[in-house]
Scaffold this motif. Sequence first.
Motif, PDB file in Angstrom:
ATOM      1  N   ALA A  80      -5.428 -32.360   8.231  1.00  0.00           N
ATOM      2  CA  ALA A  80      -4.656 -33.110   9.224  1.00  0.00           C
ATOM      3  C   ALA A  80      -3.669 -34.014   8.490  1.00  0.00           C
ATOM      4  N   PRO A  81      -2.381 -33.924   8.787  1.00  0.00           N
ATOM      5  CA  PRO A  81      -1.377 -34.684   8.026  1.00  0.00           C
ATOM      6  C   PRO A  81      -1.546 -36.193   8.138  1.00  0.00           C
ATOM      7  N   GLU A  82      -2.150 -36.688   9.229  1.00  0.00           N
ATOM      8  CA  GLU A  82      -2.352 -38.131   9.319  1.00  0.00           C
ATOM      9  C   GLU A  82      -3.479 -38.596   8.394  1.00  0.00           C
ATOM     10  N   GLN A  83      -4.286 -37.664   7.913  1.00  0.00           N
ATOM     11  CA  GLN A  83      -5.360 -38.001   6.976  1.00  0.00           C
ATOM     12  C   GLN A  83      -4.911 -37.853   5.533  1.00  0.00           C
ATOM     13  N   ILE A  84      -4.206 -36.772   5.236  1.00  0.00           N
ATOM     14  CA  ILE A  84      -3.693 -36.550   3.886  1.00  0.00           C
ATOM     15  C   ILE A  84      -2.599 -35.494   3.934  1.00  0.00           C
ATOM     16  N   ALA A  85      -1.524 -35.726   3.179  1.00  0.00           N
ATOM     17  CA  ALA A  85      -0.394 -34.793   3.167  1.00  0.00           C
ATOM     18  C   ALA A  85       0.230 -34.768   1.784  1.00  0.00           C
ATOM     19  N   LEU A  86       0.719 -33.612   1.370  1.00  0.00           N
ATOM     20  CA  LEU A  86       1.439 -33.485   0.108  1.00  0.00           C
ATOM     21  C   LEU A  86       2.707 -34.326   0.189  1.00  0.00           C
ATOM     22  N   SER A  87       2.972 -35.142  -0.849  1.00  0.00           N
ATOM     23  CA  SER A  87       4.047 -36.130  -0.748  1.00  0.00           C
ATOM     24  C   SER A  87       5.445 -35.530  -0.854  1.00  0.00           C
ATOM     25  N   THR A  88       5.586 -34.386  -1.525  1.00  0.00           N
ATOM     26  CA  THR A  88       6.883 -33.702  -1.603  1.00  0.00           C
ATOM     27  C   THR A  88       6.636 -32.269  -2.047  1.00  0.00           C
ATOM     28  N   ALA A  89       7.671 -31.448  -2.000  1.00  0.00           N
ATOM     29  CA  ALA A  89       7.535 -30.057  -2.419  1.00  0.00           C
ATOM     30  C   ALA A  89       7.227 -29.984  -3.913  1.00  0.00           C
ATOM     31  N   VAL A  90       6.474 -28.962  -4.304  1.00  0.00           N
ATOM     32  CA  VAL A  90       6.047 -28.815  -5.691  1.00  0.00           C
ATOM     33  C   VAL A  90       7.232 -28.782  -6.648  1.00  0.00           C
ATOM     34  N   GLU A  91       8.329 -28.195  -6.239  1.00  0.00           N
ATOM     35  CA  GLU A  91       9.485 -28.067  -7.138  1.00  0.00           C
ATOM     36  C   GLU A  91      10.063 -29.408  -7.544  1.00  0.00           C
ATOM     37  N   TYR A  92       9.761 -30.476  -6.808  1.00  0.00           N
ATOM     38  CA  TYR A  92      10.268 -31.797  -7.147  1.00  0.00           C
ATOM     39  C   TYR A  92       9.236 -32.666  -7.846  1.00  0.00           C
ATOM     40  N   MET A  93       8.058 -32.102  -8.128  1.00  0.00           N
ATOM     41  CA  MET A  93       6.990 -32.827  -8.792  1.00  0.00           C
ATOM     42  C   MET A  93       7.133 -32.733 -10.310  1.00  0.00           C
ATOM     43  N   GLY A  94       6.604 -33.728 -10.980  1.00  0.00           N
ATOM     44  CA  GLY A  94       6.541 -33.707 -12.429  1.00  0.00           C
ATOM     45  C   GLY A  94       5.261 -33.043 -12.897  1.00  0.00           C
ATOM     46  N   GLY A  95       4.414 -33.785 -13.612  1.00  0.00           N
ATOM     47  CA  GLY A  95       3.210 -33.207 -14.184  1.00  0.00           C
ATOM     48  C   GLY A  95       1.983 -33.276 -13.307  1.00  0.00           C
ATOM     49  N   PHE A  96       2.091 -33.849 -12.119  1.00  0.00           N
ATOM     50  CA  PHE A  96       0.922 -33.937 -11.251  1.00  0.00           C
ATOM     51  C   PHE A  96       1.355 -33.920  -9.793  1.00  0.00           C
ATOM     52  N   LEU A  97       0.398 -33.623  -8.914  1.00  0.00           N
ATOM     53  CA  LEU A  97       0.629 -33.666  -7.478  1.00  0.00           C
ATOM     54  C   LEU A  97       0.179 -35.017  -6.936  1.00  0.00           C
ATOM     55  N   SER A  98       0.908 -35.519  -5.947  1.00  0.00           N
ATOM     56  CA  SER A  98       0.463 -36.717  -5.236  1.00  0.00           C
ATOM     57  C   SER A  98       0.369 -36.404  -3.752  1.00  0.00           C
ATOM     58  N   PHE A  99      -0.667 -36.947  -3.149  1.00  0.00           N
ATOM     59  CA  PHE A  99      -0.926 -36.743  -1.730  1.00  0.00           C
ATOM     60  C   PHE A  99      -0.910 -38.100  -1.035  1.00  0.00           C
ATOM     61  N   ASN A 100      -0.176 -38.192   0.045  1.00  0.00           N
ATOM     62  CA  ASN A 100      -0.070 -39.447   0.784  1.00  0.00           C
ATOM     63  C   ASN A 100      -1.250 -39.559   1.740  1.00  0.00           C
ATOM     64  N   SER A 101      -2.031 -40.621   1.579  1.00  0.00           N
ATOM     65  CA  SER A 101      -3.192 -40.806   2.444  1.00  0.00           C
ATOM     66  C   SER A 101      -3.535 -42.284   2.545  1.00  0.00           C
ATOM     67  N   PRO A 102      -3.838 -42.768   3.753  1.00  0.00           N
ATOM     68  CA  PRO A 102      -4.299 -44.156   3.884  1.00  0.00           C
ATOM     69  C   PRO A 102      -5.691 -44.346   3.300  1.00  0.00           C
ATOM     70  N   HIS A 103      -6.332 -43.249   2.912  1.00  0.00           N
ATOM     71  CA  HIS A 103      -7.698 -43.303   2.383  1.00  0.00           C
ATOM     72  C   HIS A 103      -7.733 -42.873   0.914  1.00  0.00           C
ATOM     73  N   ALA A 104      -6.644 -43.037   0.172  1.00  0.00           N
ATOM     74  CA  ALA A 104      -6.540 -42.497  -1.183  1.00  0.00           C
ATOM     75  C   ALA A 104      -7.686 -42.950  -2.082  1.00  0.00           C
ATOM     76  N   GLN A 105      -7.991 -44.229  -2.071  1.00  0.00           N
ATOM     77  CA  GLN A 105      -9.058 -44.730  -2.946  1.00  0.00           C
ATOM     78  C   GLN A 105     -10.414 -44.139  -2.580  1.00  0.00           C
ATOM     79  N   GLN A 106     -10.725 -44.148  -1.285  1.00  0.00           N
ATOM     80  CA  GLN A 106     -12.023 -43.628  -0.859  1.00  0.00           C
ATOM     81  C   GLN A 106     -12.149 -42.139  -1.162  1.00  0.00           C
ATOM     82  N   LEU A 107     -11.058 -41.392  -0.994  1.00  0.00           N
ATOM     83  CA  LEU A 107     -11.096 -39.965  -1.284  1.00  0.00           C
ATOM     84  C   LEU A 107     -11.308 -39.706  -2.773  1.00  0.00           C
TER      85      LEU A 107
END
Length: 397
Positions: free
Chosen positions: A323-350
């Motif tokens: 569910a995107p309100e729980q966690i979503a990819l922050s941008t397309a892979v082609e614009y990422m550097g060496g790691f993926l980031s996911f936008n989530s209000p629960h990042a620490q708990q996850l």
Amino acid sequence: MPELSQLMQTPNVLAQDYQHAAVGARIMLTGHIHQAIPDVAALAYTQHWDCLNRYGEERFEEEFAVVERVRAGFAGLIEAKAANIALATSVHDLFVRFLSALPLQARPKIVASDAEYPSVARQLARLAEAGIEVVLEPANPASTLVERLARHIDGRTAAICASSVNFETGHQSLELDTLMPLCAAEGVELFVDAYHSINVLSFSVADYNLEQAFVVGGGAKYCQMGSGIAFMHVPPGRDFRPVVTGWFGEYDPVVDSPAQTPLAYADGAVRFGGSSQDMLPVFRAAHVFDFFASRNLTPEFLDEVHHHQLAHLAKCFTDACFAPEQIALSTAVEYMGGFLSFNSPHAQQLSEAMRDRGVHTDFRKQWLRMGPAPYLCDEQLEDAIGALAEAVQEVCG
């Protein structure tokens, strides 16, 4: 050189070279902070001990020979010349030496993003407290950062500080190659933190139009050397006189008189050299460079591995239909550097819930971050997303 397919399969063919770190038994997705060090680097400890204790005062010749090997190694990663590479124990050491070479009395303004790595960000904050004008542009969106930084270039600007990859989100700074000509036209120095590009993305100072820029990186992340070793590419053909200068900045630090006035500086990047330090990280770096060469793990091949791993993680994530309100990819892979980031209000708990399941990730603010490494197989990446699904169910219900 191993084939990409050999790294994808279980077990990854490179895992045998990292037995002490047990990379086949753990899912370490914190490669953007610290990748495992290959077992062969343990040889550096004996070599360093012999050099330090058996050779005594005669150790300098061997130490300086190893330094030259490491300078050449870092130069090769960015397609530069070894003569343009200065070494230090950290990026902060190099950044301070860079700052000390700036004409801050005549040009009292420094421009940067508001998401520079703490080595740079904290030092700039302290300079602002001391009266230097520090202008911070929002790092997001990364697609327009370079354009917005360039707007602040004028006769009062001493330097622009930028990162090739946002260390918080992993987003690449687009159109970085356009910045150096704009700086040069106004006599402004450009300092680029490329730590999150070196040895994971194909990064050439020529391709990025950064031959006249200061470019820093180091060993603690994708270079697999551990802490205590960093480098700075210094623009060639310039007579910088850093105020912060150690005896290694002299022509021959053993023979010459480093404090004789007026101060003399060595040619090239060596003028940004420091002083006596623990040489173990340098010995370790030399062995790791030898290891990468013996396995033919070139920057181009590692770039291919990296893009496969990020794409595979992203596909597994998409297929899981979070569910995107729980966690979503922050941008397309082609614009990422060496790691993926996911936008989530629960990042620490996850992140904490995934660690409980044996999958190591980390977080910055609202971004859950996953950084793979070339010794991980595809099955481990798939298991990581499975652990994320369990963590989301636990945390979000």
